[in-house]
Design a protein around this motif. Structure first.
Motif, PDB file in Angstrom:
ATOM      1  N   VAL A 292       0.840  -1.198   0.000  1.00  0.00           N
ATOM      2  CA  VAL A 292       0.000   0.000   0.000  1.00  0.00           C
ATOM      3  C   VAL A 292       0.877   1.251   0.000  1.00  0.00           C
ATOM      4  CG1 VAL A 292      -1.681   1.341   1.324  1.00  0.00           C
ATOM      5  CG2 VAL A 292      -1.948  -1.128   1.119  1.00  0.00           C
ATOM      6  N   CYS A 293       1.909   1.263   0.839  1.00  0.00           N
ATOM      7  CA  CYS A 293       2.794   2.416   0.942  1.00  0.00           C
ATOM      8  C   CYS A 293       3.504   2.682  -0.390  1.00  0.00           C
ATOM      9  CB  CYS A 293       3.812   2.191   2.056  1.00  0.00           C
ATOM     10  SG  CYS A 293       5.034   3.517   2.203  1.00  0.00           S
ATOM     11  N   ILE A 294       4.150   1.661  -0.928  1.00  0.00           N
ATOM     12  CA  ILE A 294       4.920   1.840  -2.161  1.00  0.00           C
ATOM     13  C   ILE A 294       3.992   2.161  -3.330  1.00  0.00           C
ATOM     14  CG2 ILE A 294       6.389   0.663  -3.843  1.00  0.00           C
ATOM     15  CD1 ILE A 294       7.588  -0.920  -1.477  1.00  0.00           C
ATOM     16  N   GLY A 295       2.894   1.404  -3.462  1.00  0.00           N
ATOM     17  CA  GLY A 295       1.992   1.587  -4.595  1.00  0.00           C
ATOM     18  C   GLY A 295       1.367   2.964  -4.635  1.00  0.00           C
ATOM     19  N   THR A 296       0.848   3.441  -3.499  1.00  0.00           N
ATOM     20  CA  THR A 296       0.201   4.752  -3.478  1.00  0.00           C
ATOM     21  C   THR A 296       1.220   5.879  -3.595  1.00  0.00           C
ATOM     22  OG1 THR A 296       0.203   4.674  -1.053  1.00  0.00           O
ATOM     23  CG2 THR A 296      -1.803   3.972  -2.180  1.00  0.00           C
ATOM     24  N   ASN A 297       2.414   5.679  -3.043  1.00  0.00           N
ATOM     25  CA  ASN A 297       3.465   6.688  -3.149  1.00  0.00           C
ATOM     26  C   ASN A 297       3.861   6.890  -4.613  1.00  0.00           C
ATOM     27  OD1 ASN A 297       6.654   7.189  -1.382  1.00  0.00           O
ATOM     28  ND2 ASN A 297       5.137   8.625  -2.109  1.00  0.00           N
ATOM     29  N   ILE A 298       3.943   5.791  -5.356  1.00  0.00           N
ATOM     30  CA  ILE A 298       4.294   5.879  -6.773  1.00  0.00           C
ATOM     31  C   ILE A 298       3.167   6.524  -7.574  1.00  0.00           C
ATOM     32  CG2 ILE A 298       4.766   4.468  -8.824  1.00  0.00           C
ATOM     33  CD1 ILE A 298       6.221   2.510  -6.963  1.00  0.00           C
ATOM     34  N   VAL A 299       1.917   6.201  -7.227  1.00  0.00           N
ATOM     35  CA  VAL A 299       0.777   6.832  -7.899  1.00  0.00           C
ATOM     36  C   VAL A 299       0.819   8.346  -7.716  1.00  0.00           C
ATOM     37  CG1 VAL A 299      -1.724   7.145  -7.763  1.00  0.00           C
ATOM     38  CG2 VAL A 299      -0.778   4.863  -7.907  1.00  0.00           C
ATOM     39  N   ASP A 300       1.175   8.801  -6.520  1.00  0.00           N
ATOM     40  CA  ASP A 300       1.258  10.240  -6.257  1.00  0.00           C
ATOM     41  C   ASP A 300       2.238  10.936  -7.202  1.00  0.00           C
ATOM     42  OD1 ASP A 300      -0.526   9.949  -4.195  1.00  0.00           O
ATOM     43  OD2 ASP A 300       0.988   9.925  -2.615  1.00  0.00           O
ATOM     44  N   LEU A 301       3.242  10.188  -7.640  1.00  0.00           N
ATOM     45  CA  LEU A 301       4.256  10.765  -8.523  1.00  0.00           C
ATOM     46  C   LEU A 301       3.900  10.601  -9.995  1.00  0.00           C
ATOM     47  CD1 LEU A 301       7.536   9.669  -6.697  1.00  0.00           C
ATOM     48  CD2 LEU A 301       6.129  11.692  -6.352  1.00  0.00           C
ATOM     49  N   GLY A 302       2.777   9.919 -10.268  1.00  0.00           N
ATOM     50  CA  GLY A 302       2.316   9.845 -11.647  1.00  0.00           C
ATOM     51  C   GLY A 302       2.480   8.515 -12.344  1.00  0.00           C
ATOM     52  N   ALA A 303       2.946   7.477 -11.663  1.00  0.00           N
ATOM     53  CA  ALA A 303       3.120   6.156 -12.281  1.00  0.00           C
ATOM     54  C   ALA A 303       2.095   5.197 -11.689  1.00  0.00           C
ATOM     55  CB  ALA A 303       4.531   5.635 -12.042  1.00  0.00           C
ATOM     56  N   ILE A 557       7.107  13.047   0.132  1.00  0.00           N
ATOM     57  CA  ILE A 557       7.536  12.710   1.496  1.00  0.00           C
ATOM     58  C   ILE A 557       6.419  12.021   2.268  1.00  0.00           C
ATOM     59  CG2 ILE A 557       8.254  13.670   3.714  1.00  0.00           C
ATOM     60  CD1 ILE A 557       9.675  15.902   2.104  1.00  0.00           C
ATOM     61  N   ILE A 558       5.203  12.576   2.221  1.00  0.00           N
ATOM     62  CA  ILE A 558       4.121  12.027   3.037  1.00  0.00           C
ATOM     63  C   ILE A 558       3.800  10.596   2.635  1.00  0.00           C
ATOM     64  CG2 ILE A 558       2.243  12.907   1.576  1.00  0.00           C
ATOM     65  CD1 ILE A 558       2.252  12.611   5.428  1.00  0.00           C
ATOM     66  N   GLY A 559       3.867  10.273   1.350  1.00  0.00           N
ATOM     67  CA  GLY A 559       3.586   8.905   0.916  1.00  0.00           C
ATOM     68  C   GLY A 559       4.599   7.915   1.451  1.00  0.00           C
ATOM     69  N   GLY A 560       5.862   8.311   1.511  1.00  0.00           N
ATOM     70  CA  GLY A 560       6.909   7.418   1.998  1.00  0.00           C
ATOM     71  C   GLY A 560       6.920   7.248   3.506  1.00  0.00           C
ATOM     72  N   LEU A 561       6.297   8.184   4.237  1.00  0.00           N
ATOM     73  CA  LEU A 561       6.196   8.039   5.696  1.00  0.00           C
ATOM     74  C   LEU A 561       5.102   7.042   6.084  1.00  0.00           C
ATOM     75  CD1 LEU A 561       6.572  11.744   6.918  1.00  0.00           C
ATOM     76  CD2 LEU A 561       8.344   9.997   6.664  1.00  0.00           C
ATOM     77  N   ASN A 562       4.151   6.828   5.169  1.00  0.00           N
ATOM     78  CA  ASN A 562       3.093   5.821   5.368  1.00  0.00           C
ATOM     79  C   ASN A 562       2.287   6.087   6.641  1.00  0.00           C
ATOM     80  OD1 ASN A 562       1.652   3.553   4.499  1.00  0.00           O
ATOM     81  ND2 ASN A 562       2.787   2.207   5.862  1.00  0.00           N
ATOM     82  N   VAL A 563       1.812   7.302   6.781  1.00  0.00           N
ATOM     83  CA  VAL A 563       1.007   7.662   7.947  1.00  0.00           C
ATOM     84  C   VAL A 563      -0.409   7.130   7.748  1.00  0.00           C
ATOM     85  CG1 VAL A 563       0.136   9.550   9.357  1.00  0.00           C
ATOM     86  CG2 VAL A 563       2.402   9.718   8.314  1.00  0.00           C
ATOM     87  N   ILE A 564      -0.900   6.353   8.713  1.00  0.00           N
ATOM     88  CA  ILE A 564      -2.247   5.783   8.677  1.00  0.00           C
ATOM     89  C   ILE A 564      -3.099   6.522   9.699  1.00  0.00           C
ATOM     90  CG2 ILE A 564      -3.626   3.684   8.842  1.00  0.00           C
ATOM     91  CD1 ILE A 564      -1.528   3.613   6.607  1.00  0.00           C
ATOM     92  N   ALA A 565      -4.167   7.161   9.223  1.00  0.00           N
ATOM     93  CA  ALA A 565      -4.939   8.057  10.085  1.00  0.00           C
ATOM     94  C   ALA A 565      -5.570   7.328  11.272  1.00  0.00           C
ATOM     95  CB  ALA A 565      -6.014   8.771   9.270  1.00  0.00           C
ATOM     96  N   GLY A 566      -6.025   6.104  11.094  1.00  0.00           N
ATOM     97  CA  GLY A 566      -6.633   5.371  12.200  1.00  0.00           C
ATOM     98  C   GLY A 566      -5.666   5.121  13.333  1.00  0.00           C
ATOM     99  N   GLU A 567      -4.412   4.851  12.995  1.00  0.00           N
ATOM    100  CA  GLU A 567      -3.374   4.654  14.006  1.00  0.00           C
ATOM    101  C   GLU A 567      -2.929   5.984  14.596  1.00  0.00           C
ATOM    102  OE1 GLU A 567       0.124   1.853  13.286  1.00  0.00           O
ATOM    103  OE2 GLU A 567       1.079   3.821  13.122  1.00  0.00           O
ATOM    104  N   LEU A 568      -2.849   7.004  13.762  1.00  0.00           N
ATOM    105  CA  LEU A 568      -2.418   8.323  14.204  1.00  0.00           C
ATOM    106  C   LEU A 568      -3.374   8.904  15.247  1.00  0.00           C
ATOM    107  CD1 LEU A 568      -0.498  10.833  13.555  1.00  0.00           C
ATOM    108  CD2 LEU A 568      -2.313  11.545  11.987  1.00  0.00           C
ATOM    109  N   ASP A 569      -4.670   8.838  14.967  1.00  0.00           N
ATOM    110  CA  ASP A 569      -5.666   9.467  15.827  1.00  0.00           C
ATOM    111  C   ASP A 569      -6.221   8.552  16.908  1.00  0.00           C
ATOM    112  OD1 ASP A 569      -5.386  11.705  14.310  1.00  0.00           O
ATOM    113  OD2 ASP A 569      -7.259  11.497  13.212  1.00  0.00           O
ATOM    114  N   ARG A 570      -6.246   7.250  16.638  1.00  0.00           N
ATOM    115  CA  ARG A 570      -6.829   6.273  17.562  1.00  0.00           C
ATOM    116  C   ARG A 570      -8.272   6.590  17.889  1.00  0.00           C
ATOM    117  NH1 ARG A 570      -2.984   8.028  21.335  1.00  0.00           N
ATOM    118  NH2 ARG A 570      -2.401   9.366  19.619  1.00  0.00           N
TER     119      ARG A 570
END
Length: 570
Positions: A292-303, A557-570
Motif C-alpha cells: 500500500v505504501c509503495i503503490g500509493t506513493n508511486i501513484v502520487d508521482l504519476g506512475a 515525502i508524506i507517501g513514503g512516511l506511510n502515515v495511517i490516520a486510524g493509528e495516528l488518531d486512535r
C-alpha cells in the motif's frame, strides 16, 4: 475525588536497583527516586516531579544508559486510588544497550503541572499536548500547549475517569489558522484533510512563497474516536476488534501485538502452532502494508502500473486471511492465548503459492521503478532525516531504518518465535525518501524468507492455550458438558481477570514499534490502556521536513512516511 493536598506516599523498598538506569538515577537524584519496580521484565522508575527533566536528561545523555529513542509519553488518572491523582508516564529505548525504560512522576490534582521535556526530546511535543488535551496535565514551558486530538470547542478533558463517556461537544467554527498569519506576499495552501495525496484524514496548512513552503503546521484528530477511553469499559477480549481499526492496512498485526501484551500481563504464552501462524500472517500483513505504501506513493508521482501489480497480489493475501477467519480487512482473528480457530487444511500450500506471487510482482515493481530516472530524481535527497534526529523525534520501523538505525524488535527482542528464523534487517545510508522506499522493498523479501521458514516447520497441536481462566472451552464441549458450560458462562460473564500491575508490550508492526501500555487493577477491564502508535511520532516531524522545499516534495515525502490516520488518531 482525590485529595487536593499533596502528601508524600509511604516509602517503598526499591527493587531492581542493580540495573544501570536505576543505579545511575539513584546516585544522581537520591531521595527524589521514589520507587523502582521490575515486573514481567519491565523496568519502571518513579521520580519526584521536581526531578522530571533531570531524570529524562540523565536517561538520554549518560553514556551507560543512552536512551536516545523517544517512544511514548502519556497521562494516567488514578481517581479514588491514590493521594496524587495523576501520573505522567514516559517510555524510552536505548538502541546501543537494547533496553526499554519506563519513567513515572506523580502529579496532584490541586496542582496538575509538570515541566516539559521538549527541550530533551523533540518527540515529546505532541505527546504532551495529548496528555494536556485528554487529562488536563499542564506541561510548564511547552511552546504550544493546545488541543490536538479534540477540537477547540471541546469542554473538559475526555480521558479523566470522572468524565462522562456519552458527553458530546459540537465544533461550532473550524480554526482557519494553524500557522502564524503570514505578512507579505504569501499564499496559504490547505493540504487535506480530504485531498488523496495526504493518505488519510489529516490537514497541513502551508505558507507558500511561490512553489516553496516557508512555514507549515499539521492538524490531526479527524478520526479520533478515543479508543483508549472505550478500552476502559471493555474486556480484554472485546478490545480485539478495536485494535483492527488502528492500522487497518495490516490489521492482523495490531491484534497480534495486543494479544502478546495481555499474555505478558497474564504470564500465559500461546501454543507454538498459534505463534507460528501469527508470524506467517503478520509477515503477509507487513508485505500488504508495504505494498500500500509503495503503490500509493508511486501513484502520487504519476506512475500507475506498479500500483496495479501490488494491489493485485494484496487481494490474494486478503484471500488467505479470509480462508483463515472469514474476514479480509479487519480480521479479529487473534485471541488472548492463541487464535480463534485453526487454519484450513491447505494453508501451507496456499502460503507457498502466495509466496511465489508476491515475489513475482515485487520483482516486477523493482525493475519498473528502482532505477527509473524520473522516480530517482523525485526521491533521492528529498525528505532527508539524519539518524540522531530520527531518534529524537521517536521514529521507528522502516523510517528509522531508512535513516541508518538497525533497530528491529524481531531481531533485538524476539517474540512469537522470531529467534528461530533467519532474516536480515535492511538499513539506509542517507535517510531520504529513496532509502525508505528501498528499505520497504527489501523488507518484503525478508518477510518472504521468514514465511518460507515458518511454513516449512509449522508445528501441530492446539491453537489456543488450555487455561480455563483465559480461553473459552471448545463449543462441542459447551453443548455436552455441564462443567464446560459453567466455565464458558463464568469466563464470558467475569472476563479475563488480569493480575494487578502494569506492562508495556511491543511488537514490530508494519510502521515500527507498536506498543500497548496496560495498567491493570485486577478487574476485567484495563484501568488504563495507552497505544504507542508509530505514525504519531513519524508524522509529528512532517511539517518540519517540508519547510524550505517545494510543494511537490511534500507529496513525495508524506507517501513514503506511510502515515495511517486510524493509528495516528486512535
Amino acid at each position: 475525588m482525590a485529595s487536593t493536598t499533596e502528601i508524600a506516599p509511604p516509602p517503598t523498598p526499591p527493587t531492581g536497583n542493580n540495573t544501570p538506569a536505576a543505579r545511575v538515577l539513584l546516585e544522581r537524584l537520591g531521595a527524589k527516586v521514589k520507587r523502582i519496580d521490575d515486573w514481567r521484565g519491565d523496568l519502571s522508575i518513579t521520580v519526584d516531579r521536581s526531578a522530571w527533566v533531570e531524570a529524562c536528561t540523565l536517561l538520554r545523555d549518560h553514556p551507560e544508559l543512552d536512551f536516545k529513542l523517544f517512544l511514548d509519553l502519556c497521562g494516567v488518572d488514578n481517581l479514588d486510588e491514590r493521594e496524587q491523582r495523576f501520573e505522567v508516564v514516559f517510555h524510552a529505548y536505548s538502541v546501543s544497550k537494547k533496553h526499554h525504560v519506563r519513567l513515572k512522576a506523580a502529579v496532584p490534582e490541586s496542582d496538575a503541572t509538570i515541566d516539559t521535556i521538549t527541550g530533551v526530546y523533540k518527540g515529546a511535543s505532541w505527546f504532551e499536548r495529548e496528555a494536556w488535551d485528554l487529562y488536563g496535565i499542564v506541561f510548564k514551558g511547552h511552546s504550544n500547549l493546545a488541543r490536538i486530538l479534540t477540537h477547540r470547542d471541546f469542554v473538559g478533558h475526555g480521558m479523566r475517569k470522572d468524565y462522562p463517556t456519552a458527553r458530546r461537544h459540537i465544533l461550532k467554527e473550524p480554526e482557519p489558522w494553524l500557522v502564524k498569519r503570514p505578512q507579505g506576499d504569501y499564499t496559504v495552501v490547505n493540504i487535506g484533510p480530504s485531498h488523496p495525496a495526504m493518505h488519510g484524514a489529516f490537514r497541513v496548512q502551508a505558507v507558500m512563497d511561490g512553489e516553496t513552503i516557508v512555514d507549515a503546521e499539521a492538524e490531526i484528530g479527524y478520526m479520533h474516536r478515543n479508543f483508549e477511553k472505550m478500552a476502559e469499559e471493555r474486556t480484554y477480549w472485546q478490545i480485539i476488534p478495536y485494535t483492527d481499526r488502528l492500522n487497518y492496512c495490516s490489521s492482523f498485526m495490531n491484534g497480534h501485538g495486543w494479544a502478546l501484551a495481555v499474555e505478558k500481563l497474564l504470564g500465559v504464552p500461546a501454543p507454538p502452532r498459534a505463534e507460528a501462524i501469527r508470524v506467517i500472517l503478520s509477515e503477509f500483513s507487513r508485505i500488504m502494508d508495504h505494498f500500500v505504501c509503495i503503490g500509493t506513493n508511486i501513484v502520487d508521482l504519476g506512475a500507475i502500473t506498479p500500483f496495479f501489480y501490488l494491489f493485485r497480489v494484496r487481494e490474494e493475501i486478503y484471500d488467505l486471511l479470509e480462508a483463515c477467519c472469514g474476514a479480509r480487512l479487519t480480521v479479529s482473528y487473534v485471541r488472548i492465548g492463541g487464535l480463534a480457530q485453526d487454519v484450513p487444511e491447505d494453508f501451507s500450500d496456499r502460503c507457498r503459492r502466495l509466496i511465489e506471487s508476491v515475489r513475482k510482482y515485487t520483482d516486477e515493481t523493482d525493475r519498473l521503478v528502482t532505477r527509473n530516472t524520473i522516480f530517482a530524481r523525485r526521491f533521492k535527497d528529498v525528505g532527508t532525516m539524519p539518524a540522531d534526529e530520527a531518534l529524537d523525534w521517536g521514529w521507528v520501523g522502516p523510517c528509522l531504518r531508512g535513516s541508518g538505525v538497525a533497530y528491529d524488535i524481531r531481531k533485538d527482542h524476539p517474540y512469537s518465535g522470531y529467534e528461530q528464523y533467519d532474516f536480515d534487517v535492511p538499513v539506509g545510508t542517507v535517510g531520504d525518501c529513496y532509502d525508505r522506499y528501498l528499505v520497504r522493498l527489501e523488507e518484503i523479501r525478508q518477510s518472504l524468507r521468514i514465511i518460507e521458514q515458518a511454513v516449512a516447520k509449522l508445528p501441530g497441536g492446539p491453537v489456543i492455550v488450555d487455561d480455563k481462566k483465559v480461553a473459552l472451552p471448545p463449543k462441542e464441549q459447551v453443548y455436552t458438558n455441564i462443567e464446560a458450560l459453567m466455565n464458558h458462562f463464568k469466563l464470558v460473564y467475569e472476563g479475563i481477570l488480569a493480575p494487578p500491575g502494569e506492562v508495556y508490550g511491543y511488537t514490530e508492526a508494519a510502521n515500527g514499534e507498536l506498543g500497548y501500555y496496560i495498567v491493570s487493577d485486577g478487574r476485567k477491564f484495563p484501568r488504563r490502556l495507552k497505544v504507542r502508535p508509530p505514525c504519531f511520532n513519524i508524522y509529528q516531524a512532517y511539517p518540519e521536513m517540508i519547510k524550505g522545499g517545494p510543494l511537490a516534495d511534500a507529496v513525495a515525502i508524506i507517501g513514503g512516511l506511510n502515515v495511517i490516520a486510524g493509528e495516528l488518531d486512535r
